[in-house]
Design a protein around this motif. Structure first.
Motif, short mmCIF file in Angstrom:
data_model
loop_
_atom_site.label_atom_id
_atom_site.label_comp_id
_atom_site.label_asym_id
_atom_site.label_seq_id
_atom_site.Cartn_x
_atom_site.Cartn_y
_atom_site.Cartn_z
N ARG A 29 0.83 -1.22 0.00
CA ARG A 29 0.00 0.00 0.00
C ARG A 29 0.86 1.26 0.00
NH1 ARG A 29 -5.28 -0.76 0.53
NH2 ARG A 29 -6.04 -2.80 1.23
N ARG A 30 1.93 1.24 0.78
CA ARG A 30 2.81 2.40 0.83
C ARG A 30 3.43 2.66 -0.53
NH1 ARG A 30 8.50 2.48 4.17
NH2 ARG A 30 9.29 4.49 3.38
N PHE A 31 3.87 1.59 -1.19
CA PHE A 31 4.50 1.77 -2.50
C PHE A 31 3.48 2.18 -3.56
CE2 PHE A 31 6.73 -0.23 -6.32
CZ PHE A 31 7.59 0.85 -6.48
N ALA A 32 2.28 1.63 -3.48
CA ALA A 32 1.23 2.01 -4.42
C ALA A 32 0.91 3.50 -4.29
CB ALA A 32 -0.02 1.16 -4.18
N ASP A 33 0.84 3.97 -3.06
CA ASP A 33 0.59 5.41 -2.84
C ASP A 33 1.71 6.25 -3.44
OD1 ASP A 33 -1.75 4.86 -1.52
OD2 ASP A 33 -0.88 5.00 0.49
N PRO A 38 -3.77 2.61 -7.51
CA PRO A 38 -4.48 1.85 -6.47
C PRO A 38 -3.68 0.62 -6.04
CG PRO A 38 -5.95 2.42 -8.28
CD PRO A 38 -4.56 2.74 -8.74
N ALA A 39 -3.79 0.26 -4.77
CA ALA A 39 -3.07 -0.91 -4.26
C ALA A 39 -3.51 -2.17 -5.00
CB ALA A 39 -3.33 -1.06 -2.76
N ALA A 40 -4.78 -2.24 -5.38
CA ALA A 40 -5.28 -3.41 -6.11
C ALA A 40 -4.61 -3.55 -7.46
CB ALA A 40 -6.80 -3.33 -6.28
N THR A 41 -4.31 -2.43 -8.09
CA THR A 41 -3.64 -2.46 -9.40
C THR A 41 -2.21 -2.97 -9.24
OG1 THR A 41 -4.97 -0.64 -10.25
CG2 THR A 41 -2.88 -1.08 -11.36
N LEU A 42 -1.50 -2.43 -8.25
CA LEU A 42 -0.13 -2.88 -8.02
C LEU A 42 -0.12 -4.37 -7.67
CD1 LEU A 42 2.88 -2.35 -7.67
CD2 LEU A 42 2.42 -1.61 -5.32
#
Length: 267
Positions: A29-33, A38-42
């Motif tokens: 989540r931190r890296f997606a931000d 979106p975290a789901a995409t990553l």
């Protein structure tokens, strides 16, 4: 989105992207931000559910400041996505893409002429083949334990058919044969024995055909320290035909207990 032709290449790419992130100690989540996605995409990129575009891969690698060599390796993986053939170099101590295909497959067909596949091996059988391969005695107990532990956590295709060559049973035929029925029921796998007298049984090398969602087929061929994955339609059909020809020669279930029958002995 570009149509993916090589599922193994996509799995190798997704694993590499996830490893590059975790090596930096970054949570998903931190890296997606940080990337602005979106975290789901990553997550879908890191699990192989979606294929990232090449500029996305380059951006991720640049953000993580991976080494030039690792950058070139991962970008090479992206360029293999449209190739019907992918070669994996087996590295001791690391998981093979075959294990990931086992988890993703809805069905698989395996021809094992020389050795019983690891998930189906009894400890006695594993010990026998390690002794046959001149493994050091102190290492045998450790290896048997490791393989048994791996079997407990390994996921299997929902439908699996395994054809065993008669020679594969030779190292520990009695114990292995008695375990086949129970193992098959537990793992929901159909196991059949192909007599040594079957045409092609002595010369046809081992292979596995995987079917994943969307009727995507991949053939896995072990060659020394590599596994060659092929998704080309004509090649897949050729191996499916070979499997069917072997399947027509299988021994009936009633014969599985005849461990002393000459048809089970190594030629």
């Amino acid at each position: 989105m570009t149509k993916v032709k090589s599922l193994p290449a996509l799995l190798a790419l997704s694993d590499s992207l996830r490893a590059a992130r975790t090596d930096q100690g970054l949570g998903l989540r931190r890296f997606a931000d940080a990337l602005g996605v979106p975290a789901a995409t990553l997550s879908s990129w890191e699990t192989g559910k979606r294929q990232p575009e090449i500029d996305v891969v380059a951006h991720i690698l640049g953000f993580l400041r991976v080494s030039p060599a690792e950058y070139q390796r991962i970008m090479w993986l992206w360029h293999q996505l449209d190739s019907p053939t992918f070669i994996e170099n087996l590295i001791p101590g690391t998981a093979s893409l075959r294990q990931k295909l086992d988890e993703l497959a809805v069905r698989s067909w395996e021809w094992a002429p020389h050795t019983v596949p690891e998930p189906l091996q009894t400890p006695e059988y594993t010990r026998a083949i390690l002794q046959r391969d001149a493994t050091q005695p102190d290492d045998i107990d450790v290896e048997v334990f490791i393989r048994q532990a791996q079997q407990l956590g390994r996921k299997q295709p929902r439908r699996r058919t395994v054809l065993l060559g008669a020679a594969a049973l030779a190292p520990a035929a009695a114990s292995q044969l008695h375990a086949i029925g129970a193992t098959a029921d537990r793992l929901h796998v159909k196991i059949r024995i192909v007599p040594a007298s079957t045409e092609g049984a002595r010369t046809m090398e081992p292979f596995t055909i995987y079917e994943t969602a969307g009727k995507t087929f991949t053939v896995a061929l072990r060659h020394h320290d590599n596994v060659i994955f092929v998704s080309e339609r004509d090649v897949v059909q050729r191996y499916r035909s070979r499997f069917r020809s072997l399947e027509r020669e299988v021994i009936d279930d009633a014969d599985l207990d005849r461990s002393e029958s000459p048809r089970y002995r190594r030629a």
